[in-house]
Design an enzyme around this catalytic site. Structure first.
Site, PDB file in Angstrom:
ATOM      1  N   ASP A  59     -29.327 -60.562 -22.730  1.00 48.89           N
ATOM      2  CA  ASP A  59     -28.180 -61.264 -23.320  1.00 48.89           C
ATOM      3  C   ASP A  59     -28.331 -62.787 -23.401  1.00 48.89           C
ATOM      4  O   ASP A  59     -27.395 -63.526 -23.066  1.00 48.89           O
ATOM      5  CB  ASP A  59     -26.891 -60.917 -22.537  1.00 48.89           C
ATOM      6  CG  ASP A  59     -26.555 -59.425 -22.561  1.00 48.89           C
ATOM      7  OD1 ASP A  59     -27.302 -58.653 -23.180  1.00 48.89           O
ATOM      8  OD2 ASP A  59     -25.538 -59.040 -21.943  1.00 48.89           O
ATOM      9  N   CYS A  71     -24.461 -58.801 -16.157  1.00 52.26           N
ATOM     10  CA  CYS A  71     -25.375 -57.895 -16.861  1.00 52.26           C
ATOM     11  C   CYS A  71     -26.747 -57.811 -16.203  1.00 52.26           C
ATOM     12  O   CYS A  71     -27.360 -56.741 -16.175  1.00 52.26           O
ATOM     13  CB  CYS A  71     -25.450 -58.274 -18.335  1.00 52.26           C
ATOM     14  SG  CYS A  71     -23.880 -57.909 -19.161  1.00 52.26           S
ATOM     15  N   HIS A 119     -20.413 -56.432 -29.317  1.00 47.88           N
ATOM     16  CA  HIS A 119     -19.076 -55.829 -29.325  1.00 47.88           C
ATOM     17  C   HIS A 119     -18.468 -55.806 -30.723  1.00 47.88           C
ATOM     18  O   HIS A 119     -18.595 -56.789 -31.471  1.00 47.88           O
ATOM     19  CB  HIS A 119     -18.125 -56.627 -28.426  1.00 47.88           C
ATOM     20  CG  HIS A 119     -18.552 -56.704 -26.994  1.00 47.88           C
ATOM     21  ND1 HIS A 119     -18.882 -55.595 -26.250  1.00 47.88           N
ATOM     22  CD2 HIS A 119     -18.691 -57.771 -26.152  1.00 47.88           C
ATOM     23  CE1 HIS A 119     -19.200 -55.982 -25.016  1.00 47.88           C
ATOM     24  NE2 HIS A 119     -19.102 -57.292 -24.936  1.00 47.88           N
ATOM     25  N   LYS A 174     -25.850 -53.191 -26.691  1.00 47.09           N
ATOM     26  CA  LYS A 174     -24.948 -52.479 -25.779  1.00 47.09           C
ATOM     27  C   LYS A 174     -23.545 -53.048 -25.897  1.00 47.09           C
ATOM     28  O   LYS A 174     -23.372 -54.177 -26.348  1.00 47.09           O
ATOM     29  CB  LYS A 174     -25.456 -52.593 -24.345  1.00 47.09           C
ATOM     30  CG  LYS A 174     -25.490 -54.042 -23.877  1.00 47.09           C
ATOM     31  CD  LYS A 174     -26.046 -54.164 -22.493  1.00 47.09           C
ATOM     32  CE  LYS A 174     -26.082 -55.613 -22.046  1.00 47.09           C
ATOM     33  NZ  LYS A 174     -24.762 -56.269 -21.998  1.00 47.09           N
ATOM     34  N   ASP A 182     -25.617 -58.203 -26.066  1.00 46.62           N
ATOM     35  CA  ASP A 182     -24.241 -57.755 -25.901  1.00 46.62           C
ATOM     36  C   ASP A 182     -23.668 -57.710 -27.327  1.00 46.62           C
ATOM     37  O   ASP A 182     -23.804 -58.692 -28.069  1.00 46.62           O
ATOM     38  CB  ASP A 182     -23.510 -58.793 -25.036  1.00 46.62           C
ATOM     39  CG  ASP A 182     -22.350 -58.236 -24.249  1.00 46.62           C
ATOM     40  OD1 ASP A 182     -22.432 -57.081 -23.782  1.00 46.62           O
ATOM     41  OD2 ASP A 182     -21.353 -58.967 -24.077  1.00 46.62           O
ATOM     42  N   HIS A 216     -16.134 -62.428 -27.213  1.00 47.07           N
ATOM     43  CA  HIS A 216     -17.516 -62.934 -27.212  1.00 47.07           C
ATOM     44  C   HIS A 216     -18.438 -61.899 -27.841  1.00 47.07           C
ATOM     45  O   HIS A 216     -18.134 -60.707 -27.877  1.00 47.07           O
ATOM     46  CB  HIS A 216     -17.970 -63.227 -25.777  1.00 47.07           C
ATOM     47  CG  HIS A 216     -18.038 -61.988 -24.917  1.00 47.07           C
ATOM     48  ND1 HIS A 216     -16.921 -61.427 -24.349  1.00 47.07           N
ATOM     49  CD2 HIS A 216     -19.067 -61.174 -24.589  1.00 47.07           C
ATOM     50  CE1 HIS A 216     -17.270 -60.339 -23.686  1.00 47.07           C
ATOM     51  NE2 HIS A 216     -18.572 -60.148 -23.827  1.00 47.07           N
ATOM     52  N   HIS A 260     -12.624 -55.529 -29.192  1.00 43.98           N
ATOM     53  CA  HIS A 260     -13.210 -54.689 -28.140  1.00 43.98           C
ATOM     54  C   HIS A 260     -12.286 -54.631 -26.924  1.00 43.98           C
ATOM     55  O   HIS A 260     -11.594 -55.615 -26.619  1.00 43.98           O
ATOM     56  CB  HIS A 260     -14.586 -55.255 -27.737  1.00 43.98           C
ATOM     57  CG  HIS A 260     -15.346 -54.350 -26.830  1.00 43.98           C
ATOM     58  ND1 HIS A 260     -15.520 -54.614 -25.489  1.00 43.98           N
ATOM     59  CD2 HIS A 260     -15.957 -53.166 -27.069  1.00 43.98           C
ATOM     60  CE1 HIS A 260     -16.220 -53.619 -24.947  1.00 43.98           C
ATOM     61  NE2 HIS A 260     -16.503 -52.742 -25.879  1.00 43.98           N
TER      62      HIS A 260
HETATM   63  C1  VGL Z   1     -21.691 -60.214 -19.796  1.00 42.85           C
HETATM   64  C2  VGL Z   1     -19.470 -60.361 -19.280  1.00 42.85           C
HETATM   65  C3  VGL Z   1     -19.140 -59.698 -20.439  1.00 42.85           C
HETATM   66  C4  VGL Z   1     -23.105 -60.538 -19.421  1.00 42.85           C
HETATM   67  C5  VGL Z   1     -21.384 -59.537 -20.955  1.00 42.85           C
HETATM   68  O1  VGL Z   1     -23.994 -60.517 -20.304  1.00 42.85           O
HETATM   69  O2  VGL Z   1     -23.353 -60.800 -18.217  1.00 42.85           O
HETATM   70  N1  VGL Z   1     -20.739 -60.613 -18.957  1.00 42.85           N
HETATM   71  N2  VGL Z   1     -20.110 -59.297 -21.275  1.00 42.85           N
HETATM   72 ZN    ZN Z   2     -19.623 -58.491 -23.194  1.00 42.69          ZN
END
Ligand code: VGL
Ligand code: ZN
Length: 206
Positions: free
Chosen positions: A13, A156, A53, A111, A51, A86, A57
């Site tokens: 990410d 993550c 979404h 994901k 990430d 995000h 979401h």
């Molecule tokens: C993440 C919060 C929400 C991450 C992703 O990549 O750590 N944290 N979505």
């Molecule tokens: Zn996320």
């Protein structure tokens, strides 16, 4: 640490929304980019995650009337932190950081695309049951050790490294190539959990 053909670098990410100026900016998140670019040169195999979404979401606070970002809610699969919007599919925030330079990456795994469930881990969604498919891919490719880096250390990266270990891989996190969100002590809780849980935390490899 000697790297092997059966090692894979899992870059988690490293997207605009997690770096300064983004919607869920991790403090100094951009600092991991040159570190990860250099690391990627040392590995024979690299996998990236995004990430990813859909709009509205269920992990977004804005999808829950009256709820604020960084508060908790209860989903059908258990507790869930609610985040600012995000990494919405197709937006600038969901793109990789522009300085991330890993053309050799062999797979981009997305994901968090199911509207009703979040996915911190690159292996299982937040119900801890729904697979993303990454385990099948890594197994079939014969990888035995997973090195996790990227954003964020305490979400993550943490869940991905812990799932890698539970799935039977040797699991290593390279701390200098990560940064934490650090909500309510979550960075220290992550270090503690790694120590207890068999995940190797190293400052760097070189
Ligand atoms: C993440 C919060 C929400 C991450 C992703 O990549 O750590 N944290 N979505
Ligand atoms: Zn996320």
């Amino acid at each position: 640490m000697k790297l092997l053909e059966t090692d894979v670098l899992l870059v988690i990410d490293v997207q605009n929304d997690f770096t300064p100026g983004g919607r869920l900016a991790v403090t100094a998140g951009h600092e991991v980019v040159p570190v990860i670019n250099a690391l990627a040169e040392k590995f024979q195999h690299v996998v990236l995650t995004q990430d990813w979404h859909p709009e509205r979401h269920s992990s977004f606070a804005s999808s829950h009337p009256g709820k604020q970002p960084f508060s908790q809610t209860e989903m059908h699969y258990g507790p869930q932190t609610l985040w600012p919007e995000h990494c919405v599919q197709g937006t600038h925030g969901a793109e990789f950081h522009e300085d991330l330079d890993i053309p050799r990456a062999e797979l981009i795994l997305r994901k968090g695309h199911r509207p009703g469930i979040d996915s911190y881990s690159a292996f299982f969604e937040n119900d801890r049951k729904t697979p993303t498919g990454l385990n099948g891919y890594l197994r079939e490719r014969g990888f035995q050790r997973v090195f996790c880096v990227g954003l964020a250390f305490d979400y993550c990266v943490r869940y991905s490294a812990e799932d890698a270990f539970k799935l039977g891989y040797d699991s290593v996190v390279i701390e200098s190539a990560t940064r934490a969100i650090d909500l309510e002590g979550s960075a220290e809780a992550t270090r503690h959990s790694f120590r207890r849980g068999g995940i190797t935390l190293v400052p760097h490899i070189g």
